[in-house]
Enzyme design. Structure first.
Site, PDB file in Angstrom:
ATOM      1  N   LYS A 205      -6.607 -19.393   7.058  1.00  0.00           N
ATOM      2  CA  LYS A 205      -5.156 -19.641   7.040  1.00  0.00           C
ATOM      3  C   LYS A 205      -4.649 -20.049   8.419  1.00  0.00           C
ATOM      4  O   LYS A 205      -5.265 -19.737   9.450  1.00  0.00           O
ATOM      5  CB  LYS A 205      -4.440 -18.380   6.572  1.00  0.00           C
ATOM      6  N   CYS A 426       3.877  -3.189   4.667  1.00  0.00           N
ATOM      7  CA  CYS A 426       3.232  -4.119   3.725  1.00  0.00           C
ATOM      8  C   CYS A 426       3.173  -3.450   2.358  1.00  0.00           C
ATOM      9  O   CYS A 426       3.355  -2.236   2.262  1.00  0.00           O
ATOM     10  CB  CYS A 426       1.836  -4.468   4.220  1.00  0.00           C
ATOM     11  N   CYS A 471      -4.040  -1.213   5.719  1.00  0.00           N
ATOM     12  CA  CYS A 471      -5.369  -1.544   6.231  1.00  0.00           C
ATOM     13  C   CYS A 471      -5.202  -2.305   7.548  1.00  0.00           C
ATOM     14  O   CYS A 471      -4.081  -2.680   7.904  1.00  0.00           O
ATOM     15  CB  CYS A 471      -6.184  -2.349   5.199  1.00  0.00           C
TER      16      CYS A 471
HETATM   17 FE1  SRM Z   1      -1.225 -10.638   4.520  1.00  0.00          FE
HETATM   18  C1  SRM Z   1      -4.225 -10.615   2.975  1.00  0.00           C
HETATM   19  C2  SRM Z   1       0.260  -9.470   1.760  1.00  0.00           C
HETATM   20  C3  SRM Z   1       1.777 -11.450   5.837  1.00  0.00           C
HETATM   21  C4  SRM Z   1      -2.665 -10.863   7.590  1.00  0.00           C
HETATM   22  N1  SRM Z   1      -1.880 -10.190   2.649  1.00  0.00           N
HETATM   23  C5  SRM Z   1      -3.156 -10.291   2.204  1.00  0.00           C
HETATM   24  C6  SRM Z   1      -3.208 -10.056   0.690  1.00  0.00           C
HETATM   25  C7  SRM Z   1      -3.045 -11.366   0.001  1.00  0.00           C
HETATM   26  C8  SRM Z   1      -4.431  -9.278   0.194  1.00  0.00           C
HETATM   27  C9  SRM Z   1      -5.600 -10.066  -0.314  1.00  0.00           C
HETATM   28  O1  SRM Z   1      -6.112 -10.956   0.385  1.00  0.00           O
HETATM   29  O2  SRM Z   1      -6.053  -9.750  -1.420  1.00  0.00           O
HETATM   30  C10 SRM Z   1      -1.948  -9.157   0.540  1.00  0.00           C
HETATM   31  C11 SRM Z   1      -1.287  -9.121  -0.831  1.00  0.00           C
HETATM   32  C12 SRM Z   1      -0.683  -7.770  -1.071  1.00  0.00           C
HETATM   33  C13 SRM Z   1       0.226  -7.691  -2.219  1.00  0.00           C
HETATM   34  O3  SRM Z   1      -0.041  -6.892  -3.137  1.00  0.00           O
HETATM   35  O4  SRM Z   1       1.242  -8.367  -2.251  1.00  0.00           O
HETATM   36  C14 SRM Z   1      -1.114  -9.639   1.693  1.00  0.00           C
HETATM   37  N2  SRM Z   1       0.650 -10.603   3.849  1.00  0.00           N
HETATM   38  C15 SRM Z   1       1.070  -9.985   2.725  1.00  0.00           C
HETATM   39  C16 SRM Z   1       2.580  -9.907   2.685  1.00  0.00           C
HETATM   40  C17 SRM Z   1       3.154  -9.999   1.280  1.00  0.00           C
HETATM   41  C18 SRM Z   1       2.981  -8.587   3.366  1.00  0.00           C
HETATM   42  C19 SRM Z   1       4.421  -8.222   3.356  1.00  0.00           C
HETATM   43  O5  SRM Z   1       4.655  -7.040   3.639  1.00  0.00           O
HETATM   44  O6  SRM Z   1       5.287  -9.021   3.110  1.00  0.00           O
HETATM   45  C20 SRM Z   1       2.935 -11.064   3.629  1.00  0.00           C
HETATM   46  C21 SRM Z   1       3.086 -12.384   2.928  1.00  0.00           C
HETATM   47  C22 SRM Z   1       3.615 -13.430   3.880  1.00  0.00           C
HETATM   48  C23 SRM Z   1       3.898 -14.772   3.271  1.00  0.00           C
HETATM   49  O7  SRM Z   1       4.939 -14.931   2.615  1.00  0.00           O
HETATM   50  O8  SRM Z   1       3.109 -15.681   3.495  1.00  0.00           O
HETATM   51  C24 SRM Z   1       1.714 -11.077   4.518  1.00  0.00           C
HETATM   52  N3  SRM Z   1      -0.581 -11.167   6.356  1.00  0.00           N
HETATM   53  C25 SRM Z   1       0.723 -11.326   6.723  1.00  0.00           C
HETATM   54  C26 SRM Z   1       0.848 -11.304   8.152  1.00  0.00           C
HETATM   55  C27 SRM Z   1       2.153 -11.367   8.957  1.00  0.00           C
HETATM   56  C28 SRM Z   1       2.528 -12.744   9.369  1.00  0.00           C
HETATM   57  O9  SRM Z   1       1.896 -13.718   8.979  1.00  0.00           O
HETATM   58  O10 SRM Z   1       3.485 -12.837  10.133  1.00  0.00           O
HETATM   59  C29 SRM Z   1      -0.425 -11.135   8.657  1.00  0.00           C
HETATM   60  C30 SRM Z   1      -0.803 -10.968  10.149  1.00  0.00           C
HETATM   61  C31 SRM Z   1      -0.733 -12.245  10.898  1.00  0.00           C
HETATM   62  C32 SRM Z   1      -2.026 -12.983  10.756  1.00  0.00           C
HETATM   63  O11 SRM Z   1      -2.165 -13.756   9.824  1.00  0.00           O
HETATM   64  O12 SRM Z   1      -2.908 -12.745  11.585  1.00  0.00           O
HETATM   65  C33 SRM Z   1      -1.317 -11.049   7.513  1.00  0.00           C
HETATM   66  N4  SRM Z   1      -3.125 -10.778   5.161  1.00  0.00           N
HETATM   67  C34 SRM Z   1      -3.509 -10.795   6.474  1.00  0.00           C
HETATM   68  C35 SRM Z   1      -4.953 -10.739   6.538  1.00  0.00           C
HETATM   69  C36 SRM Z   1      -5.804 -10.752   7.840  1.00  0.00           C
HETATM   70  C37 SRM Z   1      -6.107 -12.151   8.237  1.00  0.00           C
HETATM   71  C38 SRM Z   1      -7.070 -12.225   9.375  1.00  0.00           C
HETATM   72  O13 SRM Z   1      -6.906 -13.092  10.226  1.00  0.00           O
HETATM   73  O14 SRM Z   1      -8.019 -11.447   9.426  1.00  0.00           O
HETATM   74  C39 SRM Z   1      -5.403 -10.657   5.209  1.00  0.00           C
HETATM   75  C40 SRM Z   1      -6.852 -10.578   4.749  1.00  0.00           C
HETATM   76  C41 SRM Z   1      -7.458 -11.898   4.518  1.00  0.00           C
HETATM   77  O15 SRM Z   1      -6.828 -12.936   4.653  1.00  0.00           O
HETATM   78  O16 SRM Z   1      -8.652 -11.884   4.217  1.00  0.00           O
HETATM   79  C42 SRM Z   1      -4.233 -10.670   4.371  1.00  0.00           C
HETATM   80 FE1  SF4 Z   2      -1.333  -4.187   3.652  1.00  0.00          FE
HETATM   81 FE2  SF4 Z   2      -3.883  -4.662   4.278  1.00  0.00          FE
HETATM   82 FE3  SF4 Z   2      -2.992  -5.319   1.899  1.00  0.00          FE
HETATM   83 FE4  SF4 Z   2      -2.140  -6.648   4.030  1.00  0.00          FE
HETATM   84  S1  SF4 Z   2      -4.190  -6.646   3.239  1.00  0.00           S
HETATM   85  S2  SF4 Z   2      -0.897  -5.941   2.291  1.00  0.00           S
HETATM   86  S3  SF4 Z   2      -2.142  -5.002   5.553  1.00  0.00           S
HETATM   87  S4  SF4 Z   2      -3.101  -3.237   2.732  1.00  0.00           S
END
Ligand code: SRM
Ligand code: SF4
Length: 562
Positions: A205, A426, A471
């Site tokens: 991403k 989250c 996490c």
């Molecule tokens: Fe996230 C994966 C939810 C913003 C870093 N994120 C996920 C997943 C899709 C889990 C999955 O892969 O199966 C989560 C879904 C949970 C659910 O039940 O809804 C999820 N991420 C979210 C949201 C909904 C959290 C929230 O509280 O709102 C955010 C959706 C944003 C959007 O509209 O696009 C969300 N995720 C973020 C952010 C914050 C940001 O971007 O400002 C981060 C940290 C910044 C970054 O990207 O480094 C973030 N999400 C991750 C990661 C770790 C990525 C990495 O570089 O290692 C994962 C895991 C992955 O991608 O494998 C992940």
């Molecule tokens: Fe929260 Fe981790 Fe799921 Fe993102 S991937 S929504 S940090 S539990």
């Protein structure tokens, strides 16, 4: 760069997907309640995640599948009609909630496979979309969405839209599948070019955020690319470009870490699209395609350093770039409460705890917002801190808005205790497949616990920024908070401290293995020190940073954390 033999499975799936078609079309038409593994991988690019309810999995040792659908909303701005349509759809599909994400989007949870097409189709009919809201592409472009009218600055929203539009994948797969669905299943493979991405898209991403000078409400240091405009005499001079931020780290994956971005260069307005495209191509060409856990652009930056990275940007642009301009930040909190917008128009920043807009017996928030929007002609904007602005409210209608909210029991932001007012979480359990611990569901209790400690110490008005995640992936950006509470192992959290209240500096690990009920007691001695030793006006995160976590650990923990 990865050799063919070592490419990760995800790379092969992307390349074999016929530009993001895969078997999604066929599988939408079968009777199963779930998708195949390869369709799940392709669906992410369309903004859809297959999930299963983790509570049911635990209780019944069974999996009940559903989808999470993410709507990407550039800059978090949508019309009143679009909001009302998203709200209407939540009545028919999913669990009846809308969830504002930490990137200004909206998520639906618990969407059954049979309902997926109609939801996706309706979202697109409303002029919104889910394409590239997930997947290895440029994601939703975020920005400060407070509708501030200031003659000293230019609105960057047109640039947000420009990047969001130009950096979208070009494949027609999305339109075929969800907009013109009847064709999808019968279509012959269409030759499609992806000039920017190629058939393997990005290694991972890619996230872009804009912030106005001095105002880091959009937390841009956590993005792959951060963009700060500079103004002079009310005109736009150009943009400082930052690169290499990201929050995710993985348990047991050596070399994975959160990182804040570095300032790279300054560009003229006409060069903005080009410089961002070039940085995307650096990620495309040099990001790790063997190990997805180490594939983000931040690892290229950490490996190369700024001078080599900037030289590569300049080489690809074919010109020398100016140095980034100095950045000075003075606020990072959302504009909650009433603010004057222009003439007799106002905007109201409303606190939405963990971004969850739903109706419960105690708090029918969805109904309240719907009634306000049906009655008063105003706009809607989401923030990266999971809050909501009602914009362009005529001065004469402010009392009416407040009355509707009050009738539904919706508190104005000033009525929230400071910790809950400034916190984020989250979703984690039960929807997130990667969650190790609770997050959203424990946020109210954790906030209350910390607030109680502060109240006892007569520090109750301190707006300490607390963020929880289930996490280490860091979706609520705990590593740019003053207090980050990160689920690490079953029912155990790691505590990160010393982040800046301006979200410009990383928090550091204070200790592992804290149970949720111990969080207040673990913080208590540090808060006592803070009260005794703080400098005038010093925030808790800044205090911890100045004193140093080694010192604080030495004072208060029997065994130092690693
Ligand atoms: Fe996230 C994966 C939810 C913003 C870093 N994120 C996920 C997943 C899709 C889990 C999955 O892969 O199966 C989560 C879904 C949970 C659910 O039940 O809804 C999820 N991420 C979210 C949201 C909904 C959290 C929230 O509280 O709102 C955010 C959706 C944003 C959007 O509209 O696009 C969300 N995720 C973020 C952010 C914050 C940001 O971007 O400002 C981060 C940290 C910044 C970054 O990207 O480094 C973030 N999400 C991750 C990661 C770790 C990525 C990495 O570089 O290692 C994962 C895991 C992955 O991608 O494998 C992940
Ligand atoms: Fe929260 Fe981790 Fe799921 Fe993102 S991937 S929504 S940090 S539990």
């Amino acid at each position: 760069m990865a050799t063919e033999a070592k490419l990760s499975g995800a790379e092969l799936t992307k390349a074999g997907s016929n530009y993001l078609r895969g078997t999604v079309g066929e599988e939408l038409g079968n009777d199963l309640t779930y998708f195949s593994k390869s369709a799940i991988a392709v669906l992410k690019f369309h903004g859809v995640y297959q999930q299963d309810d983790r509570d049911i999995r635990k209780e019944r040792r069974d999996r009940e599948y559903s989808c999470m659908v993410r709507v990407g909303i550039p800059g978090g701005i949508l019309t009143r009609q679009q909001y009302l349509e998203l709200d209407r759809l939540a009545d028919h599909i999913g669990d009846g909630s809308l969830r504002i994400t930490t990137r200004q989007g909206i998520q639906y949870h618990y969407v059954g496979k049979k309902d997926l097409w109609s939801l996706m189709h309706a979202i697109n009919e409303s002029g919104l979309g889910t394409f590239a809201a997930c997947g290895d592409v440029v994601r939703n472009v975020v920005s400060c969405s407070a509708p501030i009218v200031d003659p000293q600055r230019v609105d960057v929203y047109p640039y947000v839209r420009l990047l969001a539009r130009e950096l979208k994948p070009k494949t027609q797969a999305y339109v075929e599948l969800w907009v013109d669905g009847e064709k999808a299943a019968s279509l012959e493979p269409v030759e499609t070019e992806e000039p920017l991405y190629g058939d393997r898209y990005l290694p991972r991403k890619f996230k872009i955020g804009f912030a106005y000078p001095g105002d880091n409400t959009s937390d841009i240091y956590a993005n792959d690319v951060g963009i700060v405009p500079h103004f002079e005499g009310g005109g736009l001079l150009g943009f400082t470009i930052l690169a290499g931020g990201g929050m995710g780290q993985s348990n047991g994956v050596k070399g994975s870490f959160p990182r804040v971005s570095d300032p790279i260069c300054f560009v003229q307005p006409d060069d903005l699209l080009e410089v961002v495209k070039v940085i995307v191509t650096i990620h495309r060409d040099f990001g790790n395609r063997e190990n997805r856990k180490l594939a983000r652009l931040k690892y290229v930056l950490a490996d190369w350093g700024v001078p080599r990275f900037r030289a590569e940007v300049e080489a690809r642009m074919g010109k020398t770039l100016s140095d980034p301009k100095p950045l000075h930040w003075h606020r990072a909190d959302d504009y909650l409460g009433w603010h004057k917008q222009v003439d007799d128009l106002w905007f109201l920043g409303l606190r939405v705890v963990a971004g969850r807009i739903k109706d419960t017996a105690e708090l029918p928030l969805r109904a309240a917002l719907r009634e306000v929007l049906q009655a008063v002609p105003c706009g809607v904007r989401f923030t990266v801190q999971q809050n909501l602005y009602l914009s362009e409210v005529p001065a004469a209608r402010k009392a009416e808005v407040e009355a509707i909210l009050a009738r539904h029991g919706v508190r104005l932001p000033a009525e929230f205790p400071p910790i809950l007012r400034h916190s984020m979480a989250c979703p984690a359990l039960p929807t997130c497949g990667l969650a190790i611990t609770e997050s959203e569901r424990i946020l109210p209790d954790v906030s209350a616990m910390i607030q109680a400690e502060l109240d006892e110490l007569e520090l109750g008005e301190e707006a300490v920024h607390v963020r929880t995640t289930g996490c280490p992936n860091g979706c609520a950006r705990p590593y740019t908070a003053e207090v980050g509470i990160v689920g690490q192992s079953v029912e155990m959290y790691s505590l990160y401290l010393a982040g800046s209240p301006l979200s410009t500096r990383l928090a550091q690990l204070y200790t592992h293995n804290v149970k949720i009920h111990q969080i207040g007691a673990t913080l208590r001695p540090l808060l006592e020190d803070f009260r005794a030793e703080r400098q005038p006006g010093e925030a808790f995160g800044d205090y911890c940073y100045r004193v140093g976590l080694d010192t604080l650990r030495h004072r208060h923990l029997a065994v130092a954390a690693d």
